[in-house]
Design a protein around this motif. Sequence first.
Motif, PDB file in Angstrom:
ATOM      1  N   LEU A 101     -16.089  12.900  41.938  1.00 20.77           N
ATOM      2  CA  LEU A 101     -14.824  12.988  41.011  1.00 20.77           C
ATOM      3  C   LEU A 101     -14.695  12.688  40.257  1.00 20.77           C
ATOM      4  O   LEU A 101     -15.254  12.715  39.216  1.00 20.77           O
ATOM      5  CB  LEU A 101     -14.536  11.129  41.620  1.00 20.77           C
ATOM      6  N   ASP A 102     -13.391  14.147  39.681  1.00 22.24           N
ATOM      7  CA  ASP A 102     -13.653  14.450  38.286  1.00 22.24           C
ATOM      8  C   ASP A 102     -11.910  14.276  37.948  1.00 22.24           C
ATOM      9  O   ASP A 102     -11.193  15.428  38.079  1.00 22.24           O
ATOM     10  CB  ASP A 102     -14.615  16.276  38.362  1.00 22.24           C
ATOM     11  N   GLU A 103     -12.465  13.243  37.628  1.00 23.29           N
ATOM     12  CA  GLU A 103     -10.662  12.944  36.815  1.00 23.29           C
ATOM     13  C   GLU A 103      -9.512  12.931  37.875  1.00 23.29           C
ATOM     14  O   GLU A 103      -8.829  13.517  37.609  1.00 23.29           O
ATOM     15  CB  GLU A 103     -10.122  13.422  35.058  1.00 23.29           C
ATOM     16  N   PRO A 104      -9.777  12.206  38.777  1.00 21.13           N
ATOM     17  CA  PRO A 104      -8.970  12.261  40.167  1.00 21.13           C
ATOM     18  C   PRO A 104      -7.554  11.645  39.828  1.00 21.13           C
ATOM     19  O   PRO A 104      -6.743  12.255  40.391  1.00 21.13           O
ATOM     20  CB  PRO A 104      -9.677  11.793  41.458  1.00 21.13           C
ATOM     21  N   LYS A 119     -18.800  15.974  30.897  1.00 24.02           N
ATOM     22  CA  LYS A 119     -19.065  15.477  32.068  1.00 24.02           C
ATOM     23  C   LYS A 119     -19.097  16.280  33.151  1.00 24.02           C
ATOM     24  O   LYS A 119     -19.570  16.057  34.347  1.00 24.02           O
ATOM     25  CB  LYS A 119     -17.775  14.380  31.618  1.00 24.02           C
ATOM     26  N   SER A 120     -18.286  17.480  33.229  1.00 24.17           N
ATOM     27  CA  SER A 120     -17.394  18.008  34.429  1.00 24.17           C
ATOM     28  C   SER A 120     -19.308  18.923  34.616  1.00 24.17           C
ATOM     29  O   SER A 120     -19.357  19.056  35.930  1.00 24.17           O
ATOM     30  CB  SER A 120     -16.140  19.110  33.888  1.00 24.17           C
ATOM     31  N   THR A 121     -19.911  19.477  33.818  1.00 25.57           N
ATOM     32  CA  THR A 121     -20.954  19.984  33.574  1.00 25.57           C
ATOM     33  C   THR A 121     -21.975  19.772  34.276  1.00 25.57           C
ATOM     34  O   THR A 121     -22.441  20.193  34.887  1.00 25.57           O
ATOM     35  CB  THR A 121     -21.393  20.822  32.301  1.00 25.57           C
TER      36      THR A 121
HETATM   37 MG   LIG Z   1     -14.289  17.761  32.313  1.00 27.35          MG
END
Ligand SMILES: [Mg+2]
Length: 237
Positions: free
Chosen positions: A154-157, A36-38
């Motif tokens: 937004l990454d797990e904000p 996901k972050s990638t």
């Molecule tokens: Mg991640």
Amino acid sequence: MKAVRKIYDEEVLYINELILTKGCIYGVIGPSGAGKSTLLRIINMLTDQSSGEILYNGEPAPKNGLGKLTLQRNMALVFQKTLLFKDTVWNNIAYGLKARGFNKKEIEIRVNSLLDQIGMTELASRRAETLSGGEAQRVAIARAVAFEPEILLLDEPTANLDPGNIELIEEMIIKMARDKAITVIMVTHNVFQAKRIADQVIFINQGKIVEMGPTEKIFSKPDNESTRLFVEGKMVY
Ligand SMILES: [Mg+2]
Ligand SMILES: Nc1ncnc2c1ncn2[C@@H]1O[C@H](COP(=O)(O)OP(=O)(O)O)[C@@H](O)[C@H]1O
């Protein structure tokens, strides 16, 4: 995105095809390590894909130079733990506007309006270092949207925030996205958060999009069995 692949020691992401529509709110869900972050980092061009093609508004993304910078300046990325500048709340939100050459009057209007939206008008002159986690994240999002980016990543904000702040931040994101037709791509560890805010949900597992569709469908009758297990909290990983 067409046939976009990311390889570190091994392949961690392969997106056969992904089309994202302007103004839509996407919720990206999937187990830890799914990629996901990638995916966000590739969209933001913080990291290059190993192969494949990415088009923005139908144009291939320039890999470097002014073209790349211009695209990046149209996107904002907010992480789980954002580092604010060691400065006041007001200056943190104004920062991107100053950098982009907005005039003083416009900066004032936008910053004051954002402070109001995040419920922090009274804290405008507070030092960012003294804020609580929830307040800091509200400022981070205000700072990110101040220049009205086309894409907000937004990454797990809201990971590790209290329910009150989570609700506030979700409301902010939805309102800002709708008002300015910002395309939002939000990674969340919490499927219920995706259910609350997303128009479309993208379920990623082991570096691949297993299923993508309208939020309502993903939660009520997904096509894929592992999607169903994941959204029902039954996938063991
Ligand atoms: Mg991640
Ligand atoms: N810079 C890196 N170098 C090597 N492997 C990485 C790097 N970044 C991520 N990975 C690997 O890629 C996979 C996907 O990571 P990530 O995108 O962070 O997953 P998620 O955000 O879904 O938890 C993981 O196996 C992770 O270890």
